[in-house]
Design a protein around this motif. Structure first.
Motif, PDB file in Angstrom:
ATOM      1  N   LYS A 292       5.695  34.770  18.467  1.00  9.68           N
ATOM      2  CA  LYS A 292       5.243  35.314  17.273  1.00  9.68           C
ATOM      3  C   LYS A 292       3.764  35.837  17.668  1.00  9.68           C
ATOM      4  CE  LYS A 292       3.594  30.903  15.324  1.00  9.68           C
ATOM      5  NZ  LYS A 292       2.001  30.866  15.564  1.00  9.68           N
ATOM      6  N   PHE A 293       3.416  36.811  16.901  1.00  3.48           N
ATOM      7  CA  PHE A 293       2.100  37.331  17.091  1.00  3.48           C
ATOM      8  C   PHE A 293       1.439  37.803  15.822  1.00  3.48           C
ATOM      9  CE2 PHE A 293       4.734  40.950  17.684  1.00  3.48           C
ATOM     10  CZ  PHE A 293       4.283  41.894  16.934  1.00  3.48           C
ATOM     11  N   GLY A 294       0.183  38.091  15.863  1.00  4.34           N
ATOM     12  CA  GLY A 294      -0.725  38.662  14.829  1.00  4.34           C
ATOM     13  C   GLY A 294      -1.232  37.363  13.788  1.00  4.34           C
ATOM     14  N   ASP A 295      -1.244  36.237  14.306  1.00  5.70           N
ATOM     15  CA  ASP A 295      -1.834  34.902  13.630  1.00  5.70           C
ATOM     16  C   ASP A 295      -3.247  34.722  13.843  1.00  5.70           C
ATOM     17  OD1 ASP A 295      -0.507  34.055  15.704  1.00  5.70           O
ATOM     18  OD2 ASP A 295      -0.112  32.148  14.997  1.00  5.70           O
ATOM     19  N   GLU A 296      -3.823  35.154  14.878  1.00  5.18           N
ATOM     20  CA  GLU A 296      -5.087  34.733  15.365  1.00  5.18           C
ATOM     21  C   GLU A 296      -5.870  35.741  16.119  1.00  5.18           C
ATOM     22  OE1 GLU A 296      -4.447  31.607  18.087  1.00  5.18           O
ATOM     23  OE2 GLU A 296      -3.416  32.730  19.520  1.00  5.18           O
ATOM     24  N   GLY A 297      -7.109  35.535  16.261  1.00  5.68           N
ATOM     25  CA  GLY A 297      -7.979  36.662  17.140  1.00  5.68           C
ATOM     26  C   GLY A 297      -8.247  37.955  16.234  1.00  5.68           C
ATOM     27  N   GLU A 298      -8.457  38.987  16.918  1.00  8.67           N
ATOM     28  CA  GLU A 298      -8.701  40.130  16.549  1.00  8.67           C
ATOM     29  C   GLU A 298      -7.914  40.844  15.700  1.00  8.67           C
ATOM     30  OE1 GLU A 298     -11.039  44.417  18.127  1.00  8.67           O
ATOM     31  OE2 GLU A 298     -10.005  43.101  19.506  1.00  8.67           O
ATOM     32  N   GLY A 299      -6.637  40.818  16.328  1.00  5.30           N
ATOM     33  CA  GLY A 299      -5.363  41.327  15.575  1.00  5.30           C
ATOM     34  C   GLY A 299      -4.836  40.517  14.563  1.00  5.30           C
ATOM     35  N   LYS A 300      -5.334  39.590  13.842  1.00  6.45           N
ATOM     36  CA  LYS A 300      -4.932  38.612  12.949  1.00  6.45           C
ATOM     37  C   LYS A 300      -4.486  39.597  11.548  1.00  6.45           C
ATOM     38  CE  LYS A 300      -6.181  34.649  10.188  1.00  6.45           C
ATOM     39  NZ  LYS A 300      -4.884  34.052  10.316  1.00  6.45           N
ATOM     40  N   MET A 301      -3.218  39.380  11.247  1.00  5.18           N
ATOM     41  CA  MET A 301      -2.808  40.014  10.039  1.00  5.18           C
ATOM     42  C   MET A 301      -3.014  39.605   8.661  1.00  5.18           C
ATOM     43  SD  MET A 301       1.208  40.789  11.446  1.00  5.18           S
ATOM     44  CE  MET A 301       1.277  40.981  13.193  1.00  5.18           C
TER      45      MET A 301
END
Length: 416
Positions: A198-207
């Protein structure tokens, strides 16, 4: 052939009948394609022969013309010489030139009319080609209207999702990308439904509240936003296929490069323009491949554009409020609106399959509706617990994500 009444997918007789029709059509289709290819090859050979013969004729004609002009030029020079000492010599040369001119063989123009009409070769090929095309078209249309659907619900993959929305399939890898709305990230599964990452759940690209997903090349575009007074979250996010964040596109608002609850996304693979359903702004925004504003349209026709797809002829926009499927041309002129498609339901997402059929998910009736390219109803697949995102892969597998209480599953329907 009479149209069969739509029945539940679990009834074996219906599936067997459709599979039998499909096999006959595919066999006939393959035979016609082979004949058509053979005729096309013969036709091209004959046309190549005509072009070659005509080219040789033109070359010969040019050489003859040049030779005659040279001889006439010499003859004109000799006839202009009246000096008594050379007159007898000139007369001799003039006679020789005259004989040479008479001996020149004029090339005969290839009798293409005779070739076509008397030998009947090219004409026969053209006629057969046209007849095969006439036969092929209804077969192709028939094939597109009778897909074989096999419910393989025993292969459902249980996944922990919370209100999944749109999904897309990377056609190179077969990986499935699903927007998990309330978990605020995108989950990635392989073509068998096994979870990868999964991706987009943390950092600069958090959704924040991802809605729709689409892929192009090695990039994934995601729309996000609630449509409520939630400053800063509405816009488009760009990632690589492995989940690496690239950039944010746009902000909340009503102007250019501004969005209010963006939903559906589509990429024009030729121009790389990005089409975005700007849901609460009642319009479609178009961005260039470098993410600058290009144009917008649909404000007079659209009231809640939810999903969008691009085909060769149309920009298809699914409006949630009517419900209605609007077809625009690429000059952004509304060509046709298909109201309710003859069925009372509220569509959510849609896709266009390998036969150009239109498949719409209907969370309110727990089903997927299938229509022909001419918007004729074909079939309804009953699923459970509100289907949302929907897509078709390279192997004609129909993938549907839907809700089941607070957890969700991905349902694979074999679409042959």
């Amino acid at each position: 052939m009479a149209t069969a009444e739509p029945v539940a997918m679990g009834e074996d007789n219906f599936v067997v009948e459709l599979n039998g029709v499909r096999d006959k059509i595919i066999t006939k289709f393959s035979e016609l394609i082979e004949c058509l290819k053979a005729r096309e090859d013969n036709l091209l050979k004959e046309l190549d022969n005509i072009i070659t013969l005509y080219g040789v004729y033109k070359d010969k004609l040019l050489r003859v013309k040049t030779k005659k002009e040279d001889l006439n030029r010499v003859g004109n020079f000799l006839e202009g010489s009246f000096h008594s000492s050379v007159k007898l010599m000139n007369d001799k040369y003039l006679k020789e030139i005259d004989l040479k001119l008479k001996s020149i063989e004029i090339p005969i123009e290839p009798s293409m009319v005779k070739f076509v009409c008397e030998n009947n070769s090219l004409l026969a090929e053209i006629n057969k080609f046209g007849q095969l095309v006439d036969k092929l078209n209804p077969v192709s249309a028939c094939q597109s209207k009778i897909p074989s659907l096999v419910d393989v619900s025993e292969n459902e993959k249980r996944i922990e999702l919370f209100n999944p929305c749109g999904l897309t399939i990377d056609l190179k890898t077969g990986n499935i990308y699903v927007a998990d709305y309330f978990h605020h990230y995108v989950r990635v599964f392989d073509s068998n439904g096994q979870h990868l990452f999964k991706f987009g759940d943390e950092g600069e690209g958090k959704m924040e509240y991802p809605r729709s997903v689409t892929s192009s090349g090695d990039r994934i575009f995601i729309s996000q936003g609630t449509g409520l007074s939630h400053e800063g979250s509405d816009g488009i996010l760009l990632y690589k296929l492995d989940g690496e964040f690239v950039c944010r596109i746009g902000t909340r608002g009503k102007g250019e490069l501004e969005f209010n609850c963006p939903h559906g996304l589509a990429i024009d693979e030729a121009s790389m323009d990005i089409y975005i359903s700007d849901y609460n702004n009642n319009r479609i925004q178009i961005l260039t491949k470098v993410f600058t504003f290009k144009s917008q349209f649909g404000s007079e026709a659209l009231s809640c554009p939810h999903d969008i797809k691009l085909t060769r002829d149309y920009i298809s926009v699914l409006d949630e409020s009517d419900p209605c499927l609007h077809l625009f041309n690429y000059e952004y002129i509304l060509i046709k609106s298909v109201v309710s498609l003859g069925i009372q339901f509220i569509p959510y997402y849609f896709c266009i399959d390998n036969f150009n059929n239109i498949l719409l998910s209907d969370p309110n009736s727990n089903s997927v509706h299938i229509f022909s390219p001419q918007f004729e109803f074909i079939h309804k697949i009953t699923v459970s617990n509100s289907p949302t995102g929907i897509s078709v892969d390279n192997q004609s597998n129909l993938v549907v994500v839907y809700q089941a209480d607070l957890s969700c599953r991905i349902l694979f329907l074999k679409y042959l």
